[in-house]
Design an enzyme around this catalytic site. Structure first.
Site, PDB file in Angstrom:
ATOM      1  N   ASP A   1     -15.989   0.519  14.491  1.00 39.28           N
ATOM      2  CA  ASP A   1     -15.999   1.005  15.869  1.00 39.28           C
ATOM      3  C   ASP A   1     -14.718   1.787  16.173  1.00 39.28           C
ATOM      4  OD1 ASP A   1     -18.513  -0.055  16.167  1.00 39.28           O
ATOM      5  OD2 ASP A   1     -17.830  -1.910  17.095  1.00 39.28           O
TER       6      ASP A   1
ATOM      7  N   LYS B   1      -9.073   1.624  -0.369  1.00 38.41           N
ATOM      8  CA  LYS B   1      -9.827   0.430   0.025  1.00 38.41           C
ATOM      9  C   LYS B   1      -9.654   0.262   1.537  1.00 38.41           C
ATOM     10  CE  LYS B   1      -7.488  -0.623  -4.125  1.00 38.41           C
ATOM     11  NZ  LYS B   1      -8.448  -0.471  -5.110  1.00 38.41           N
TER      12      LYS B   1
ATOM     13  N   HIS C   1      -9.634   5.794  -4.879  1.00 38.62           N
ATOM     14  CA  HIS C   1      -9.156   4.434  -5.105  1.00 38.62           C
ATOM     15  C   HIS C   1      -8.815   3.722  -3.800  1.00 38.62           C
ATOM     16  CE1 HIS C   1      -6.349   1.361  -6.991  1.00 38.62           C
ATOM     17  NE2 HIS C   1      -7.368   1.320  -7.812  1.00 38.62           N
TER      18      HIS C   1
ATOM     19  N   ASP D   1      14.871  -5.005   2.776  1.00 37.37           N
ATOM     20  CA  ASP D   1      15.802  -5.521   3.790  1.00 37.37           C
ATOM     21  C   ASP D   1      15.102  -6.320   4.879  1.00 37.37           C
ATOM     22  OD1 ASP D   1      17.972  -4.475   2.485  1.00 37.37           O
ATOM     23  OD2 ASP D   1      18.103  -2.669   3.721  1.00 37.37           O
TER      24      ASP D   1
ATOM     25  N   HIS E   1      -3.551  -8.861  -7.692  1.00 39.25           N
ATOM     26  CA  HIS E   1      -3.902  -7.466  -7.456  1.00 39.25           C
ATOM     27  C   HIS E   1      -3.136  -6.881  -6.273  1.00 39.25           C
ATOM     28  CE1 HIS E   1      -7.115  -4.224  -6.775  1.00 39.25           C
ATOM     29  NE2 HIS E   1      -6.730  -4.057  -8.022  1.00 39.25           N
TER      30      HIS E   1
ATOM     31  N   LYS F   1      -0.308  -5.239  -3.771  1.00 38.03           N
ATOM     32  CA  LYS F   1       0.701  -4.172  -3.845  1.00 38.03           C
ATOM     33  C   LYS F   1       1.539  -4.263  -2.588  1.00 38.03           C
ATOM     34  CE  LYS F   1      -2.941  -2.432  -6.343  1.00 38.03           C
ATOM     35  NZ  LYS F   1      -4.318  -2.925  -6.316  1.00 38.03           N
TER      36      LYS F   1
END
Length: 484
Positions: free
Chosen positions: A409, A404, A402, A231, A224, A226
């Site tokens: 604090d 996450k 979508h 470089d 899952h 991404k």
């Protein structure tokens, strides 16, 4: 003749033999489930499925219920070789000026996965697909040495084809390009899309390709992550896949709201290390040739200390879930959470409840309607008990949320691919960046508060009076939440 055959297969002994075989198989599977000492909630869910769904329950278990915990992704020797090239800094953490809670988080990530702390990194935050992909395409076009790209979903649509064509052009200019895509996540994409990359010389391969006879042993474990490294000096990580819906909301939504980061600084080595492990796990050669190309472009973005933590079904511990639990438990003032699916484990739900009961400001934003109706109902089933403890739940209204993100604090922030649900914590290969910076925390808090302005707070009285039919569906779907 046909009557004889029919009579033969209707004999009682055939029926009883089938029943005995099925019962023995079911009991054996239940024995395996119990012997693995899993989370009792998940074990009970599987036992329930096996009893309530004859035959189908066994098939579901073979596809989705098996465990690969503690299996090595790569050999210890190769891991040591990659660690050497990662060049993790040796620093005195107590000289960083961080809070005691942050120092404990750094130590925990180091213990769980030998995750180094990297100081002096810069971060650019994207909250929409348009700005993210514009920066992303610019960086890809400017690549001179290598591009390592890893996405759960790589669609054959407008943005997908544009990214593919940029990769092909860069490869033709001498840039070495590697692509990892998840086979399940990109299952709807025609094979010709990726074949065009490979014919041009790009190394593009699926992670855990789902095919017979491995179908039942691989479909449940999804990469899952991404991640992109350009470089060896620029890194991308977050929640956005490569698909048009991150730009226009797709067919179901007017807007697709997500969070993605562009990183520069020594933490990019950690992204490179994570990609190299997955690449070697897929049977590809160990990547040791381009890790020393690191040079850090100047930027006006705030400097921040960071750690990358990965987690997956092969991990000894639930790495990211453990970090979330520690962060929430140590919160003194606020816990801000954004997630498309709110299906917390028992431990994480209790951590949120304890924080709220201790008068920590706990706020959770979820989409009113997600891209999965079943996951929407499952998420709804956790709202009532959350509200009872004082957790503030909000529905994001403009479209699909979508993102996450977890903000604790004034110093700690987490952004990555991990949803706040069972699948991300236990079944998926995930990656999150943990940021220790008051400046970045303040930026992320401003983004969170802006999203609150587009959200509706759930009132406990009104939520209790929702239709009984909806409550029944939520309760039924919740039984399956540990395996969704």
């Amino acid at each position: 003749m046909f009557e004889t055959v029919s009579t033969y297969f209707n004999l009682p002994w055939v029926y009883y033999t089938f029943i005995c075989i099925y019962a023995a198989t079911t009991i054996t599977i239940i024995g395996v489930i119990l012997s693995e000492n899993r989370n009792p909630v998940k074990s009970l869910a599987w036992v329930t499925v096996l009893f309530l769904l004859p035959i189908v329950g066994i098939i579901l278990y073979l596809f989705f219920g098996r465990s690969i915990k503690n299996q090595r992704m790569i050999s210890r020797r190769n891991r040591r070789r990659l660690r050497k090239y990662e060049r993790a800094p040796n620093i005195d953490k107590h000289s960083l000026g961080l809070s005691e809670e942050s120092l404990q988080m750094i130590n925990l990530a180091g213990t769980l996965a030998s995750s180094p702390y990297y100081p002096d990194n810069s971060v650019e935050i994207f909250t929409d697909g348009t700005s993210k992909f514009e920066a992303f395409k610019k960086d890809l076009r400017n690549a001179r040495h290598s591009i390592n790209l890893q996405y759960y979903i790589f669609e054959d649509d407008n943005i997908g084809r544009e990214i593919r064509d940029i990769l092909i052009e860069r490869h033709n200019s001498g840039v070495e390009i590697r692509v990892i895509y998840d086979h399940v996540g990109s299952f709807k994409v025609k094979s010709s899309f990726f074949k065009k990359m490979r014919r041009s010389g790009i190394q593009a391969y699926p992670f855990l390709k789902v095919s017979f006879p491995q179908f039942g042993t691989r479909i449940n474990w999804r990469n899952h992550r991404k991640i992109c490294i350009i470089d060896g000096s620029i890194g991308y990580i977050g929640g956005m896949n490569i698909a048009d819906r991150y730009l226009d909301g797709g067919k179901k939504f007017d807007l697709w709201r997500d969070t993605h980061l562009r990183l520069t600084g020594p933490v990019v080595r950690a992204l490179r290390y994570s990609f190299a492990i997955d690449w070697n796990f897929m049977g590809q050669p160990l990547l040791e040739n381009d890790i020393d190309l690191v040079s850090y472009p100047a930027t006006d973005a705030p400097r921040a200390g960071m750690q990358l933590l990965t987690s997956g079904p092969t991990s000894q511990w639930s790495n990211i879930a453990f970090m979330f639990h520690k962060a929430i438990a140590g919160a003194k003032r606020r816990v801000y959470l954004q997630t498309p699916y709110f299906l917390p484990t028992e431990g994480l739900l209790k951590a949120l409840q304890v924080a709220a009961l201790a008068h920590v400001d706990v706020r959770v934003i979820i989409p009113r309607h997600s891209d999965s109706k079943m996951l929407t109902y499952a998420s709804y089933s956790y709202i009532a008990e959350s509200l009872k403890s004082g957790i503030k739940i909000y529905f994001y209204e403009p479209g699909m949320l979508h993102a996450k993100t977890l903000i604790i604090d004034d110093e700690f922030t987490s952004v990555g691919s991990t949803n706040f649900d069972f699948r991300s914590f236990e079944c998926n290969f995930e990656s999150n960046i943990f940021i220790y910076s008051k400046e970045v925390n303040a930026q992320m808090s401003d983004i969170f508060n802006k999203d609150l302005g587009h959200s509706t707070r759930i009132i406990p009285f009104e939520w209790r009076n929702r239709p009984y039919r909806q409550k029944a569906v939520e309760s039924l779907v919740r039984l399956l939440s540990p395996i969704l």
